[in-house]
Design a protein around this motif. Sequence first.
Motif, PDB file in Angstrom:
ATOM      1  N   TRP A  69      59.140  40.843 104.141  1.00 13.81           N
ATOM      2  CA  TRP A  69      58.702  39.717 104.949  1.00 13.81           C
ATOM      3  C   TRP A  69      59.085  38.385 104.321  1.00 13.81           C
ATOM      4  O   TRP A  69      59.368  38.294 103.133  1.00 13.81           O
ATOM      5  CB  TRP A  69      57.195  39.764 105.182  1.00 13.81           C
ATOM      6  N   VAL A  70      59.065  37.359 105.178  1.00 20.08           N
ATOM      7  CA  VAL A  70      59.269  35.970 104.768  1.00 20.08           C
ATOM      8  C   VAL A  70      58.166  35.164 105.426  1.00 20.08           C
ATOM      9  O   VAL A  70      57.861  35.354 106.601  1.00 20.08           O
ATOM     10  CB  VAL A  70      60.646  35.440 105.234  1.00 20.08           C
ATOM     11  N   SER A  71      57.551  34.271 104.656  1.00 22.65           N
ATOM     12  CA  SER A  71      56.524  33.378 105.193  1.00 22.65           C
ATOM     13  C   SER A  71      56.683  32.035 104.500  1.00 22.65           C
ATOM     14  O   SER A  71      56.348  31.902 103.323  1.00 22.65           O
ATOM     15  CB  SER A  71      55.127  33.950 104.952  1.00 22.65           C
ATOM     16  N   GLY A  72      57.225  31.058 105.234  1.00 23.32           N
ATOM     17  CA  GLY A  72      57.518  29.769 104.608  1.00 23.32           C
ATOM     18  C   GLY A  72      58.565  29.967 103.526  1.00 23.32           C
ATOM     19  O   GLY A  72      59.629  30.516 103.769  1.00 23.32           O
ATOM     20  N   SER A  73      58.235  29.560 102.298  1.00 23.17           N
ATOM     21  CA  SER A  73      59.176  29.731 101.187  1.00 23.17           C
ATOM     22  C   SER A  73      58.894  30.996 100.384  1.00 23.17           C
ATOM     23  O   SER A  73      59.578  31.282  99.413  1.00 23.17           O
ATOM     24  CB  SER A  73      59.120  28.508 100.264  1.00 23.17           C
ATOM     25  N   LYS A  74      57.886  31.756 100.795  1.00 26.21           N
ATOM     26  CA  LYS A  74      57.533  32.985 100.080  1.00 26.21           C
ATOM     27  C   LYS A  74      58.230  34.187 100.702  1.00 26.21           C
ATOM     28  O   LYS A  74      58.417  34.260 101.912  1.00 26.21           O
ATOM     29  CB  LYS A  74      56.026  33.198 100.096  1.00 26.21           C
ATOM     30  N   VAL A  75      58.590  35.127  99.841  1.00 33.42           N
ATOM     31  CA  VAL A  75      59.259  36.357 100.263  1.00 33.42           C
ATOM     32  C   VAL A  75      58.547  37.514  99.583  1.00 33.42           C
ATOM     33  O   VAL A  75      58.124  37.407  98.435  1.00 33.42           O
ATOM     34  CB  VAL A  75      60.749  36.335  99.842  1.00 33.42           C
ATOM     35  N   GLY A  76      58.405  38.624 100.279  1.00 29.03           N
ATOM     36  CA  GLY A  76      57.754  39.768  99.664  1.00 29.03           C
ATOM     37  C   GLY A  76      58.088  41.061 100.375  1.00 29.03           C
ATOM     38  O   GLY A  76      58.856  41.093 101.329  1.00 29.03           O
ATOM     39  N   LYS A  77      57.495  42.115  99.886  1.00 24.76           N
ATOM     40  CA  LYS A  77      57.657  43.426 100.512  1.00 24.76           C
ATOM     41  C   LYS A  77      56.281  44.057 100.603  1.00 24.76           C
ATOM     42  O   LYS A  77      55.647  44.334  99.599  1.00 24.76           O
ATOM     43  CB  LYS A  77      58.602  44.309  99.708  1.00 24.76           C
TER      44      LYS A  77
END
Length: 117
Positions: A69-77
């Motif tokens: 996922w991407v949310s604003g400037s954050k990225v994760g799994k």
Amino acid sequence: MIGRLVKLSVLVGLAGVVVGVWLGSTRATLGPAPLKTVDATATYENGFGRASTEDDEQQFVFDVRRIPWVSGSKVGKGDPPCLRTPGRKADVEIGYRDIRLPDGRTTADVALWIRCR
């Protein structure tokens, strides 16, 4: 006799290579397959994300614990911030691929990542 067998083996091998190259170039995509995107509304239910487009033409189900996922400037799994509260609707963008199913005729849209809006 052995010379003819070797020649026949080489010819069969070359024919196999030619057919393989032809099939590979006409039936397979070269490089990464294109990814499609769509805007949708998603909810979190029992460990799964469910999303559909505004016209309900496309629907997706995905494992919230594993989806990138991407949310604003954050990225994760896994565990996207917009899908942590059960039942809460979130506007998302979904990156997906059409996957051909084993029957050879049917395709399914498979979500590969989401972007929280």
